[in-house]
Design an enzyme around this catalytic site. Sequence first.
Site, PDB file in Angstrom:
ATOM      1  N   THR A  89       0.756  -1.116  -0.047  1.00 30.31           N
ATOM      2  CA  THR A  89      -0.046  -0.009  -0.059  1.00 30.31           C
ATOM      3  C   THR A  89       0.771   1.403  -0.089  1.00 30.31           C
ATOM      4  OG1 THR A  89      -1.672  -1.294   1.273  1.00 30.31           O
ATOM      5  CG2 THR A  89      -1.750   1.109   1.171  1.00 30.31           C
ATOM      6  N   VAL A  90       1.917   1.437   0.932  1.00 27.60           N
ATOM      7  CA  VAL A  90       2.449   2.584   1.204  1.00 27.60           C
ATOM      8  C   VAL A  90       3.624   2.550   0.227  1.00 27.60           C
ATOM      9  CG1 VAL A  90       4.088   4.154   2.648  1.00 27.60           C
ATOM     10  CG2 VAL A  90       1.826   2.609   3.463  1.00 27.60           C
ATOM     11  N   LYS A 145       6.215   1.625  12.870  1.00 23.04           N
ATOM     12  CA  LYS A 145       6.323   1.876  14.365  1.00 23.04           C
ATOM     13  C   LYS A 145       6.494   0.585  15.084  1.00 23.04           C
ATOM     14  CE  LYS A 145       2.180   1.268  12.245  1.00 23.04           C
ATOM     15  NZ  LYS A 145       1.497   1.844  11.153  1.00 23.04           N
ATOM     16  N   GLU A 196       8.955   9.873  10.081  1.00 20.99           N
ATOM     17  CA  GLU A 196       7.769  10.637  10.181  1.00 20.99           C
ATOM     18  C   GLU A 196       6.549   9.771   9.821  1.00 20.99           C
ATOM     19  OE1 GLU A 196       7.525  14.468  10.784  1.00 20.99           O
ATOM     20  OE2 GLU A 196       5.807  13.327  11.278  1.00 20.99           O
ATOM     21  N   GLY A 230       0.339   9.264  10.294  1.00 22.83           N
ATOM     22  CA  GLY A 230       0.114   9.346   8.828  1.00 22.83           C
ATOM     23  C   GLY A 230       0.476  10.542   8.190  1.00 22.83           C
ATOM     24  N   GLY A 284      -6.878   0.191   2.574  1.00 27.10           N
ATOM     25  CA  GLY A 284      -5.607   0.270   2.968  1.00 27.10           C
ATOM     26  C   GLY A 284      -5.092   1.084   3.972  1.00 27.10           C
ATOM     27  N   GLU A 287      -3.247  -2.682   9.177  1.00 26.27           N
ATOM     28  CA  GLU A 287      -2.088  -3.345   9.177  1.00 26.27           C
ATOM     29  C   GLU A 287      -2.248  -4.687   8.478  1.00 26.27           C
ATOM     30  OE1 GLU A 287       1.086  -1.973  10.300  1.00 26.27           O
ATOM     31  OE2 GLU A 287      -0.390  -0.178  10.245  1.00 26.27           O
ATOM     32  N   LYS A 292       2.700   3.544  18.682  1.00 28.63           N
ATOM     33  CA  LYS A 292       2.879   4.871  18.227  1.00 28.63           C
ATOM     34  C   LYS A 292       3.017   5.788  19.674  1.00 28.63           C
ATOM     35  CE  LYS A 292       0.266   4.467  14.046  1.00 28.63           C
ATOM     36  NZ  LYS A 292      -1.092   4.239  13.421  1.00 28.63           N
ATOM     37  N   GLY A 323      -3.338   5.279   5.312  1.00 34.27           N
ATOM     38  CA  GLY A 323      -3.479   5.150   4.013  1.00 34.27           C
ATOM     39  C   GLY A 323      -2.182   5.804   3.138  1.00 34.27           C
TER      40      GLY A 323
HETATM   41  P1  NAP Z   1       1.589  -4.052   2.775  1.00 35.45           P
HETATM   42  O1  NAP Z   1       0.689  -3.180   1.989  1.00 35.45           O
HETATM   43  O2  NAP Z   1       1.341  -5.315   3.698  1.00 35.45           O
HETATM   44  O3  NAP Z   1       3.124  -3.812   1.934  1.00 35.45           O
HETATM   45  C1  NAP Z   1       4.118  -4.805   2.486  1.00 35.45           C
HETATM   46  C2  NAP Z   1       5.101  -5.055   1.248  1.00 35.45           C
HETATM   47  O4  NAP Z   1       6.389  -5.662   1.882  1.00 35.45           O
HETATM   48  C3  NAP Z   1       4.572  -5.927   0.165  1.00 35.45           C
HETATM   49  O5  NAP Z   1       5.039  -5.111  -1.106  1.00 35.45           O
HETATM   50  C4  NAP Z   1       5.268  -7.079   0.551  1.00 35.45           C
HETATM   51  O6  NAP Z   1       5.571  -7.819  -0.993  1.00 35.45           O
HETATM   52  C5  NAP Z   1       6.675  -6.577   1.000  1.00 35.45           C
HETATM   53  N1  NAP Z   1       7.385  -7.574   1.830  1.00 35.45           N
HETATM   54  C6  NAP Z   1       6.674  -7.931   3.254  1.00 35.45           C
HETATM   55  N2  NAP Z   1       7.608  -8.991   3.566  1.00 35.45           N
HETATM   56  C7  NAP Z   1       8.406  -9.209   2.909  1.00 35.45           C
HETATM   57  C8  NAP Z   1       9.632 -10.116   2.836  1.00 35.45           C
HETATM   58  N3  NAP Z   1      10.032 -10.796   3.916  1.00 35.45           N
HETATM   59  N4  NAP Z   1      10.656  -9.688   2.003  1.00 35.45           N
HETATM   60  C9  NAP Z   1      10.391  -9.069   0.720  1.00 35.45           C
HETATM   61  N5  NAP Z   1       9.383  -8.151   0.597  1.00 35.45           N
HETATM   62  C10 NAP Z   1       8.470  -8.335   1.712  1.00 35.45           C
HETATM   63  O7  NAP Z   1       2.024  -2.893   4.147  1.00 35.45           O
HETATM   64  P2  NAP Z   1       1.700  -1.324   4.258  1.00 35.45           P
HETATM   65  O8  NAP Z   1       0.408  -1.140   4.701  1.00 35.45           O
HETATM   66  O9  NAP Z   1       2.120  -0.632   2.724  1.00 35.45           O
HETATM   67  O10 NAP Z   1       2.619  -0.892   5.401  1.00 35.45           O
HETATM   68  C11 NAP Z   1       4.226  -0.905   5.107  1.00 35.45           C
HETATM   69  C12 NAP Z   1       4.770  -0.135   6.445  1.00 35.45           C
HETATM   70  O11 NAP Z   1       4.177   1.253   6.729  1.00 35.45           O
HETATM   71  C13 NAP Z   1       4.074  -0.872   7.687  1.00 35.45           C
HETATM   72  O12 NAP Z   1       5.594  -0.773   8.760  1.00 35.45           O
HETATM   73  C14 NAP Z   1       3.019  -0.119   8.317  1.00 35.45           C
HETATM   74  O13 NAP Z   1       2.865  -0.204   9.704  1.00 35.45           O
HETATM   75  C15 NAP Z   1       3.723   1.134   7.904  1.00 35.45           C
HETATM   76  N6  NAP Z   1       2.425   2.165   7.640  1.00 35.45           N
HETATM   77  C16 NAP Z   1       1.378   1.828   7.026  1.00 35.45           C
HETATM   78  C17 NAP Z   1       0.412   2.824   6.890  1.00 35.45           C
HETATM   79  C18 NAP Z   1      -1.065   2.377   6.173  1.00 35.45           C
HETATM   80  O14 NAP Z   1      -1.981   2.950   6.201  1.00 35.45           O
HETATM   81  N7  NAP Z   1      -0.942   1.353   5.287  1.00 35.45           N
HETATM   82  C19 NAP Z   1       0.328   3.728   7.357  1.00 35.45           C
HETATM   83  C20 NAP Z   1       1.443   4.235   8.127  1.00 35.45           C
HETATM   84  C21 NAP Z   1       2.467   3.397   8.305  1.00 35.45           C
HETATM   85  P3  NAP Z   1       4.507  -8.198  -1.716  1.00 35.45           P
HETATM   86  O15 NAP Z   1       3.826  -7.323  -2.378  1.00 35.45           O
HETATM   87  O16 NAP Z   1       5.173  -9.345  -2.927  1.00 35.45           O
HETATM   88  O17 NAP Z   1       3.536  -9.252  -0.783  1.00 35.45           O
HETATM   89  N1  HSE Z   2      -2.728   0.659  10.500  1.00 39.00           N
HETATM   90  C1  HSE Z   2      -2.480   2.020  11.022  1.00 39.00           C
HETATM   91  C2  HSE Z   2      -3.686   2.799  11.089  1.00 39.00           C
HETATM   92  C3  HSE Z   2      -1.928   2.470   9.707  1.00 39.00           C
HETATM   93  O1  HSE Z   2      -4.879   2.432  10.930  1.00 39.00           O
HETATM   94  O2  HSE Z   2      -3.630   3.765  11.616  1.00 39.00           O
HETATM   95  C4  HSE Z   2      -1.253   4.000  10.267  1.00 39.00           C
HETATM   96  O3  HSE Z   2      -0.168   3.733  10.734  1.00 39.00           O
END
Ligand code: NAP
Ligand code: HSE
Length: 435
Positions: free
Chosen positions: A13-14, A105, A129, A134, A187, A190, A205, A303
Site C-alpha cells: 500500500t505505502v 512503528k 515521520e 500518517g 488500505g 495493518e 505509536k 492510507g
Molecule cells: P503492505 O501493503 O502489507 O506491504 C508490505 C510490502 O512488503 C509488500 O510489497 C510485500 O511484498 C513486502 N514484503 C513483506 N515481507 C517481505 C519479505 N519478507 N521480503 C520481501 N518483501 C516483503 O504494508 P503497508 O500497509 O504498505 O505498510 C508498510 C509499512 O508502513 C508498515 O510498517 C506499516 O505499519 C506502515 N504504515 C502503513 C500505513 C498504512 O496506512 N497502510 C500507514 C503508516 C505506516 P508483496 O507485495 O510481494 O507481498
Molecule cells: N494501520 C494503521 C492505522 C496505519 O490504521 O492507523 C497507520 O499507521
Amino acid sequence: MQPVAIGLLGLGTVGAEVARRIEDRQGAFARRIGRTVIVRKVAVRDPQKPRNVPIPADRYITDPIQVATDPETTLVIELMGGIEPARTAVLAALEAGKDVVTANKALLAEHGAEIFAAARRAGRSVAFEGAVGGGIPVIHAISVGLAANRFAALAAILNGTCNFILSSMARSGLSYAEALRQAQELGYAEADPTLDVDGTDTSHKLAILAQLAFGASVTTDMIPRQGIDTLQSSDIQYAAELGYTVKLLAVARDHRDAGLELRVAPRLVRRGSPLAEVSGPDNAIRTIGEPVGSNLMSGPGAGAGPTASAVLADVIDVIIGRAALTARSLDLWPADAPAPRLCSPRDVRGRSYLRFMIADRPGVLGTIAQVLGQHGVSIASVIQHDPGEDDHPDAPVPLVIMTHPASEADLVAALQAIDFLPIVTPPSIRLGVED
Ligand code: NAP
Ligand code: HSE
C-alpha cells in the site's frame, strides 16, 4: 549531479505510492535538493504480482538484505512492516553506511534502542515521520517545532482504522465487521488488523511519541492497553445518549512526583470537543506544553497518500542533512536512558462510564450504588431502559452509570466486587472519560 539511488523494501500500500510519487515529483525533488531520485532496487515477497508502479520488473528482488546493502544505493526506505526481516535489513543498511527512512512503528517501538545505537555507530540517520500520525507531521512538530517545551500531557487518536470503525459505527450504523472490512479495503489496516483493533498499533505509536515528548525510554509493555475489539455497539449508543463520543485514545500525562501515566483505551470524549470531531481515518494529537500551552494537530492518519507524503518528506530531510541534525540534537533511544517512573492507579483520578448487565429486580440499583459508595465512588447519573419487547423476561438488562471523579484503583476494586454479586452478569465494562 548523480541522482539519489534508493533501495525500497516493500511495494505494498505505502511502498507502491512512494514509488509512484518519486516518479511524478522529480521536478520538486530537483528544486528542493538539487538532484533527482531513482528507485534502484525493490524488495518484494512475490515478484510476479501485477503492480501499478513505474518500476521495471527486473529491479524486483525477494531478498531484502540484498536490497538494503546494495553498493549502488545510498538511502534505504523500509516499508515491509513487521519485525523480521525488517529489523535485520535496517541494521544491515546502517552497517553498510546507508541512511534509513521507515514508517514501521512496530519496529521502532520494539527495537528503537538497537536501531538508533547502530545508526550512531555508523554515523547515519533514521527518519520515521510516517510511523506516527500518517500525513500529520507530528514527529517534526514535537521534536523540532515544540523542542523547547516541557510537556505535561498528550492525548491522541493514533489509529486510522479504529477511528474509521468507531466513526462508521456511530454515524452510519455500520456493524463492527463491515467497518473493519472497509478500512482494510481502503488500505488503512495493518497486514494483521488485530494489531489495529486490539490497540497494539496505537501503543507502538504512543511509545514513540512518549519517547520524543517526555524523553522517557517507554516500551510497549509499560502501556496498559485495551482495544476496540471488546467494545459493544450499545456502549457507543449509551455514550451518545450521555453526550459523548467513544474514541480509542493514547494518553500520556506527567504527574511529576507521582510519575508518568500511560494508557491506550477506548475513552469517552465530550461531543463538540476537538478530539470528538475527528472522524474517519483521521488522526489527531493534542499536546499540552510549557510555555506553549495547548496544541492540536489533526489530519489524515493512515492510507497510501498521507503516509507517502510523510515518507517523502523524510527522504528530503535525509538528503539535505536535516534528519541527521535532528537525530543528533534529540539523542533518540539512548542506550543508558533510565526507565520512566510509572504512575500508580491510586494517583490517577477521573470520571468513568460503567455498564453492568443486571437482573431486572427491585433493589439491584441500590446494591450496586452501595458497593460503589463503599469504594468511595460517587454516582453522577444513571441510565436504565425498559427491556425490549423481544427480550426474555429473565434476560439481564444493561445499567449504565456515569461516576464523579474517583481513583482508578477504587474503580477497579469496586467493579471486581460488583462482578461477584449474583445479580450481575460479568464482565462489567468501564470506560474512562477524557475531560
Ligand atoms: P503492505 O501493503 O502489507 O506491504 C508490505 C510490502 O512488503 C509488500 O510489497 C510485500 O511484498 C513486502 N514484503 C513483506 N515481507 C517481505 C519479505 N519478507 N521480503 C520481501 N518483501 C516483503 O504494508 P503497508 O500497509 O504498505 O505498510 C508498510 C509499512 O508502513 C508498515 O510498517 C506499516 O505499519 C506502515 N504504515 C502503513 C500505513 C498504512 O496506512 N497502510 C500507514 C503508516 C505506516 P508483496 O507485495 O510481494 O507481498
Ligand atoms: N494501520 C494503521 C492505522 C496505519 O490504521 O492507523 C497507520 O499507521
